[in-house]
Design a protein around this motif. Structure first.
Motif, mmCIF file in Angstrom:
data_model
loop_
_atom_site.group_PDB
_atom_site.id
_atom_site.type_symbol
_atom_site.label_atom_id
_atom_site.label_comp_id
_atom_site.label_asym_id
_atom_site.label_seq_id
_atom_site.Cartn_x
_atom_site.Cartn_y
_atom_site.Cartn_z
ATOM 1 N N VAL A 75 0.826 -1.195 0.000
ATOM 2 C CA VAL A 75 0.000 0.000 0.000
ATOM 3 C C VAL A 75 0.867 1.255 0.000
ATOM 4 C CG1 VAL A 75 -1.675 1.311 1.340
ATOM 5 C CG2 VAL A 75 -1.933 -1.161 1.129
ATOM 6 N N HIS A 76 1.895 1.280 0.839
ATOM 7 C CA HIS A 76 2.744 2.476 0.925
ATOM 8 C C HIS A 76 3.395 2.801 -0.419
ATOM 9 C CE1 HIS A 76 2.346 1.907 5.280
ATOM 10 N NE2 HIS A 76 2.871 3.115 5.439
ATOM 11 N N THR A 77 3.927 1.797 -1.102
ATOM 12 C CA THR A 77 4.603 2.067 -2.363
ATOM 13 C C THR A 77 3.611 2.455 -3.454
ATOM 14 O OG1 THR A 77 4.636 -0.335 -2.764
ATOM 15 C CG2 THR A 77 6.623 0.666 -1.861
ATOM 16 N N ASP A 78 2.410 1.910 -3.419
ATOM 17 C CA ASP A 78 1.399 2.321 -4.393
ATOM 18 C C ASP A 78 0.926 3.749 -4.135
ATOM 19 O OD1 ASP A 78 1.349 0.023 -5.962
ATOM 20 O OD2 ASP A 78 -0.055 -1.005 -4.638
ATOM 21 N N LEU A 84 0.409 10.397 -3.475
ATOM 22 C CA LEU A 84 -0.602 10.627 -2.441
ATOM 23 C C LEU A 84 0.000 10.737 -1.050
ATOM 24 C CD1 LEU A 84 -3.255 8.125 -3.818
ATOM 25 C CD2 LEU A 84 -3.344 10.621 -3.948
ATOM 26 N N ILE A 85 1.236 10.309 -0.899
ATOM 27 C CA ILE A 85 1.943 10.474 0.371
ATOM 28 C C ILE A 85 3.352 10.950 0.055
ATOM 29 C CG2 ILE A 85 0.620 8.701 1.593
ATOM 30 C CD1 ILE A 85 3.052 6.807 1.239
ATOM 31 N N PRO A 86 4.011 11.621 0.988
ATOM 32 C CA PRO A 86 5.411 12.007 0.769
ATOM 33 C C PRO A 86 6.313 10.783 0.867
ATOM 34 C CG PRO A 86 4.736 12.568 2.996
ATOM 35 C CD PRO A 86 3.498 12.077 2.297
ATOM 36 N N ASP A 87 7.535 10.928 0.416
ATOM 37 C CA ASP A 87 8.512 9.852 0.540
ATOM 38 C C ASP A 87 8.656 9.498 2.020
ATOM 39 O OD1 ASP A 87 10.871 8.291 0.750
ATOM 40 O OD2 ASP A 87 11.650 9.171 -1.094
ATOM 41 N N PRO A 88 8.375 8.247 2.408
ATOM 42 C CA PRO A 88 8.434 7.879 3.833
ATOM 43 C C PRO A 88 9.820 7.972 4.448
ATOM 44 C CG PRO A 88 7.193 6.251 2.569
ATOM 45 C CD PRO A 88 7.885 7.133 1.576
ATOM 46 N N PRO A 93 8.073 12.412 8.028
ATOM 47 C CA PRO A 93 6.646 12.240 7.723
ATOM 48 C C PRO A 93 5.968 11.115 8.498
ATOM 49 C CG PRO A 93 7.925 11.093 6.092
ATOM 50 C CD PRO A 93 8.915 11.698 7.063
ATOM 51 N N GLU A 94 6.714 10.409 9.343
ATOM 52 C CA GLU A 94 6.247 9.148 9.912
ATOM 53 C C GLU A 94 4.931 9.276 10.669
ATOM 54 O OE1 GLU A 94 8.275 5.664 12.699
ATOM 55 O OE2 GLU A 94 9.473 7.323 11.919
ATOM 56 N N ALA A 95 4.825 10.268 11.526
ATOM 57 C CA ALA A 95 3.619 10.415 12.345
ATOM 58 C C ALA A 95 2.382 10.594 11.467
ATOM 59 C CB ALA A 95 3.768 11.595 13.300
ATOM 60 N N GLY A 96 2.530 11.310 10.366
ATOM 61 C CA GLY A 96 1.390 11.584 9.503
ATOM 62 C C GLY A 96 0.996 10.445 8.593
ATOM 63 N N LEU A 97 1.717 9.333 8.640
ATOM 64 C CA LEU A 97 1.405 8.203 7.766
ATOM 65 C C LEU A 97 0.893 6.981 8.522
ATOM 66 C CD1 LEU A 97 4.431 8.398 5.266
ATOM 67 C CD2 LEU A 97 2.125 9.336 5.013
ATOM 68 N N GLN A 98 0.651 7.112 9.817
ATOM 69 C CA GLN A 98 0.217 5.954 10.588
ATOM 70 C C GLN A 98 -1.215 5.539 10.269
ATOM 71 O OE1 GLN A 98 2.481 4.131 12.297
ATOM 72 N NE2 GLN A 98 3.814 5.674 11.347
ATOM 73 N N PRO A 224 11.825 2.907 10.857
ATOM 74 C CA PRO A 224 10.561 3.584 11.165
ATOM 75 C C PRO A 224 9.414 2.608 11.377
ATOM 76 C CG PRO A 224 10.941 3.638 8.813
ATOM 77 C CD PRO A 224 12.162 2.996 9.425
ATOM 78 N N ARG A 225 8.277 3.140 11.789
ATOM 79 C CA ARG A 225 7.057 2.355 11.975
ATOM 80 C C ARG A 225 6.146 2.611 10.777
ATOM 81 N NH1 ARG A 225 3.963 0.168 16.419
ATOM 82 N NH2 ARG A 225 1.709 0.239 16.035
ATOM 83 N N TYR A 226 6.084 1.640 9.884
ATOM 84 C CA TYR A 226 5.161 1.696 8.750
ATOM 85 C C TYR A 226 4.475 0.337 8.652
ATOM 86 C CZ TYR A 226 7.327 6.092 7.312
ATOM 87 O OH TYR A 226 7.783 7.391 7.265
ATOM 88 N N VAL A 227 3.291 0.255 9.265
ATOM 89 C CA VAL A 227 2.558 -1.011 9.330
ATOM 90 C C VAL A 227 1.827 -1.162 8.004
ATOM 91 C CG1 VAL A 227 0.947 -2.409 10.665
ATOM 92 C CG2 VAL A 227 2.350 -0.682 11.811
#
Length: 899
Positions: A75-78, A84-88, A93-98, A224-227
């Motif tokens: 999902v993150h790479t798509d 639709l999201i900044p480069d993780p 940007p981590e907090a804003g992508l949880q 980072p935390r990217y579930v």
């Protein structure tokens, strides 16, 4: 299933029939062969779309429209591909992508099915990686509920297909959303790993260890935390009406210099019962191909195992790098019916014997890998995932890092248990390079709900999938149950806390642990791994009461860097049987930092820097400063901080590794933490996310050299040892010079010696007073050089006080780039002692033959430089830094580069 041998089938069937009947039979067999050729295998990676369902809080308003997706993917790479999201990895940007990990996601595609495929007796859909709670629908009919990212999911779909277009849809549920109610309802909870600082799950309710999903997705102290979620492995469609080869194992029953006794075991899934011929081919390392075995069998419908034993005389054996070559054999099994091959399977392997030897001695029990009867000292590092999102790791990326390991004289990597089982490419490359692999099962820490029989059954199915997939790789020399779960329970308070809260539940948790890691996984390895050893945890003593002990088993040592943060000299006080983890942190090179962190944010305490420093929740730079200050004092700016972090890491790990090697045969392995990185940030790695070497990787090439020198100073005493991984004895000479920082020699002695094979030999021991005499410790060094026949020269420099106390001379390093017929070279020279010389080319990428080196007064070295940049651009960008530069005031920087 039983198999009836019908070796005489052709004679008895055709020997007594009429010509007409024979013609009919032949025609029928030809038709059967033609239909048997209708085996169809294809990947379904085209035409995928994805969407969010329904929108989650904090989703930045992306909505639920269908968008194109890459397969395999996440999902993150798509989302990133659509902007639709900044480069993780860039900025903070981590907090804003949880919110991504809290959402449910849906993927879909269509694929075509022909009339012949629809009429096939068997059809399967296979998913090699579903992350993680996945509902699979075929033409709106649910055909699978998946709950394990590490399993291969094979779905029979015959009778559910349409001729023409078929829709395949996958719904991925949030693993946090799925598990949170269950964990919250537990009266007492088992220990997890890293609490989320972002509020996507409560800090006292950790769900990661209840999910069979890569643990590092939930955050670690280097990433980072990217579930994430996704279809991260291949998707395949297979249809057949005869027989399909599911698997081919080449079991190595006995391998010696004179003979290899092997058994090829084909697992065949027959769509119909019938008579077949099984044919086994061998292609040798030189390309010679021959049939090794044939067998006629009658297969029942369903799955059967077909063993065929054979011998190879005088086999070309596979060796770890440094001990011999890595010849690889290819084996093909063919299933033949009539005149046609209905299916085939190919594997490539190397032939070797391997043993984990645990001999008892006066100190306890050893821990040594024996390959082809050679006790191999394991030299290397722990590997972690190569990216947060495994679907985008390329074979080229893997090869670059693993080749770098071999280039640094490593012969083993430990594939750590908090990530995922690596791709086939990882193990293929390890086979080719001669890198032994210590393979963890995917349990990275905390405690598992192994008291749940359904959880254990899921893990056993996962383990069978992975062991069977990987068992032909000669590089794999050990399967290990988990990382640090045994010592966490016994010594970190996990067990004690739960026993005090609920003794009955604590006993149930530990009994489940023992069942899974001491029995279930051990049984899978014994049955399916082809003779490779099993180890229940790392560190462990094979489930003995005491774990993580120098006397027996493997050790992790974190009292340096971890609490109580001893100085690196403490490494010399711990002599394990096998050190499988120890480490010191450093930042990557400046070019890598520039990719992730804006220049105006490059301060030790800035938001972006702390976002890329995961130890102690972003405050790990304080620990890093603690170690820098011990040896070097206060760094004057961020550049000095980064440079000194690398010098400290390289010198500290080198001290430990040399001690381990000098302790042979009591110690038989040294694997530092860690080889590689999951993203651009501060970590314990020697190779960063881009594949760029830190200073430690250059040092590793020296301290892991096949023949090396260990000059270990502690408490005013220096012990000098020579170590050899060579299998034959060597003659050599070692030289000791005591000199001041300007090169004036105060003492000089040479000694000839013989270095036995596979050995560590103590050459001498000196008190500081013996070396220094009346010389000043802050102006004097001891230089030890060793020359051994057939080996590269070796050097060690001993300092008698911390670098911050040394009176470094104000003498420049001269650096001259030259362009000649052999390419670009860099010539370095110094008028005085130059320690920790670091060469870089700013924003240009360039590979340098050596770096992070020490120059003696008056010494000149020439290094090859490889780069796509022009010599002029390289010359303009060249920058050389020494320890003297960084420990001086800004106005007295003494390193120069001349055209």
């Amino acid at each position: 299933m039983p198999i009836r041998s019908t070796t005489s089938f052709a004679v008895s069937r055709f020997g007594v029939i009429s010509a007409t009947t024979a013609l009919c039979v032949v025609m029928a067999l030809m038709m059967l062969a033609a239909s048997a050729h209708a085996m169809d295998r294809r990947v379904l990676h085209d035409g995928w779309e994805f969407r969010q369902m329904p929108p989650a809080k904090g989703d930045a308003g992306i909505g639920s429209s269908w968008r194109t997706a890459t397969m395999p993917g996440t999902v993150h790479t798509d989302l990133l591909a659509h902007g639709l999201i900044p480069d993780p990895y860039v900025g903070a940007p981590e907090a804003g992508l949880q919110w991504i990990g809290l959402a449910d996601w849906e993927y879909r595609t269509t694929f075509q099915v022909s009339a012949g495929e629809r009429a096939a007796v068997r059809s399967d859909l296979t998913f090699d990686g579903l992350d993680t709670f996945a509902e699979v629908f075929l033409n709106d009919e649910k055909v699978l509920d998946a709950d394990n990212a590490f399993r291969t999911w094979r779905i029979p779909v015959q009778g559910r297909l349409r001729e023409g277009s078929n829709e395949l849809r996958v719904v991925l549920r949030s693993p946090i959303g799925r598990m949170l109610p269950h964990v919250q309802s537990m009266p007492y909870r088992i220990a997890g790993n890293y609490p989320s600082p972002y509020g996507d799950e409560p800090k006292d309710v950790l769900t990661a260890n209840f999910v069979r999903k890569p643990g590092y997705h939930y955050g670690w102290d280097w990433g980072p935390r990217y579930v994430t979620a996704g279809i991260w492995g291949s998707v395949q469609f297979t249809s057949w009406s005869a027989a399909m080869v599911e698997d081919l194992q080449v079991r190595q029953d006995r391998v010696t210099a004179s003979v290899a006794e092997l058994t090829a075991i084909a697992t065949v899934d027959a769509a119909r019962a019938g008579d077949y011929q099984v044919r086994l081919w061998k292609t040798g390392p030189g390309g010679d191909r021959k049939v090794m075995a044939t067998q006629r069998v009658t297969l029942p419908q369903g799955r059967s195992r077909i063993p065929q034993s054979f011998r190879i005389e005088r086999p070309q054996r596979w060796y770890p790098t440094g001990y011999g070559e890595q010849p690889l054999y290819t084996f093909d099994v063919e299933i033949v019916q009539g005149a046609g091959i209905v299916d085939a399977r190919r594997v490539r392997t190397g032939l070797r014997s391997v043993e984990l030897r645990r001999e008892r001695d006066a100190d306890g029990r050893g821990f040594a890998f024996i390959v082809n009867d050679i006790p191999v000292f394991a030299k290397g590092a722990n590997s972690i995932p190569f990216d947060m999102f495994p679907s985008r790791v390329t074979p080229a990326q893997l090869r670059r890092v693993l080749q770098s390991a071999v280039d640094a004289n490593m012969n083993m990597v430990r594939s750590w248990g908090g990530g995922y089982y690596e791709s086939d490419a990882f193990y293929d490359i390890a086979d080719e390079l001669g890198l032994m692999v210590w393979q963890d099962f995917m349990f990275g820490g905390g405690m598992q709900p192994a008291y749940d029989p359904a959880f254990r059954a899921n893990v056993v199915a996962e383990a069978k999938d992975q062991v069977q997939r990987l068992r032909n790789h000669p590089s794999i020399v050990l399967w290990c149950g988990n990382n640090e779960e045994e010592i966490a329970w016994k010594y970190w308070g996990h067990g004690k806390t739960l026993k005090e809260a609920d003794p009955e539940f604590a006993a149930k948790v530990w009994d489940g642990y023992v069942q899974l890691f001491d029995r279930d996984l051990r049984r899978v390895v014994e049955e399916d791994a082809g003779g490779i050893a099993y180890w229940p945890s790392s560190p462990s003593d094979d489930m003995a009461e005491v774990a993580n002990t120098p006397a027996s088993g493997d050790m992790h040592y974190w009292e340096v860097w971890g609490n109580p943060a001893h100085p690196p000299s403490a490494y010399l006080g711990v002599t394990p049987r096998f050190m499988s983890e120890y480490g010191l942190q450093a930042w990557p090179v400046r070019k890598t930092i520039d990719h992730a962190i804006a220049r105006d944010e490059q301060r030790i305490d800035s938001t972006q820097v702390e976002a890329h420093q995961k130890f102690l929740a972003g405050k790990g730079n304080e620990r890093l400063l603690h170690y820098i200050r011990m040896e070097f004092g206060e760094p004057r700016d961020f550049d000095a901080f980064v440079y000194l972090s690398q010098v400290m890491q390289a010198e500290g790990i080198g001290l430990a590794a040399r001690h381990h090697r000098a302790s042979r045969p009591h110690t038989m392995g040294s694997l530092y933490w860690q080889l590689n990185d999951v993203w651009p940030g501060a970590s314990w790695s020697g190779i960063d996310w881009f594949g760029r070497w830190k200073a430690m990787q250059f040092h590793a090439r020296r301290f892991f050299a096949p023949v090396a020198l260990a000059a270990l100073r502690k408490d005013g005493r220096t012990t000098v040892s020579a170590v050899s991984d060579r299998t034959t004895s060597r003659k050599g000479e070692w030289r000791l010079r005591v000199m001041d920082l300007h090169g004036r020699v105060l003492g000089d002695e040479r000694t000839r010696f013989e270095l036995p094979p596979l050995s560590a030999v103590r050459l001498a021991t000196y008190q500081d007073a013996e070396l220094l005499g009346d010389a000043d410790a802050v102006k004097t060094v001891a230089v030890l050089d060793m020359n051994v026949s057939g080996e590269l020269p070796v050097r060690e420099v001993v300092y008698f006080t911390e670098a911050k106390n040394i009176a470094w001379p104000a003498s420049p390093v001269q650096a001259e780039l030259r362009q000649g017929p052999e390419g670009t070279t860099l010539e370095l020279g110094a008028d005085a002692m130059a320690r920790a010389v670091w060469i870089d080319f700013g924003s240009l990428d360039a590979d340098i033959a050596d770096n992070a080196l020490t120059l003696l007064p008056g010494e000149r070295v020439t290094l090859g430089v490889s780069s796509s940049a022009t010599p002029e651009a390289l010359r303009a960008a060249l920058h050389v830094t020494t320890l003297a530069d960084v420990l001086s005031t800004p106005s007295s920087s003494r390193s120069t580069a001349t055209p």
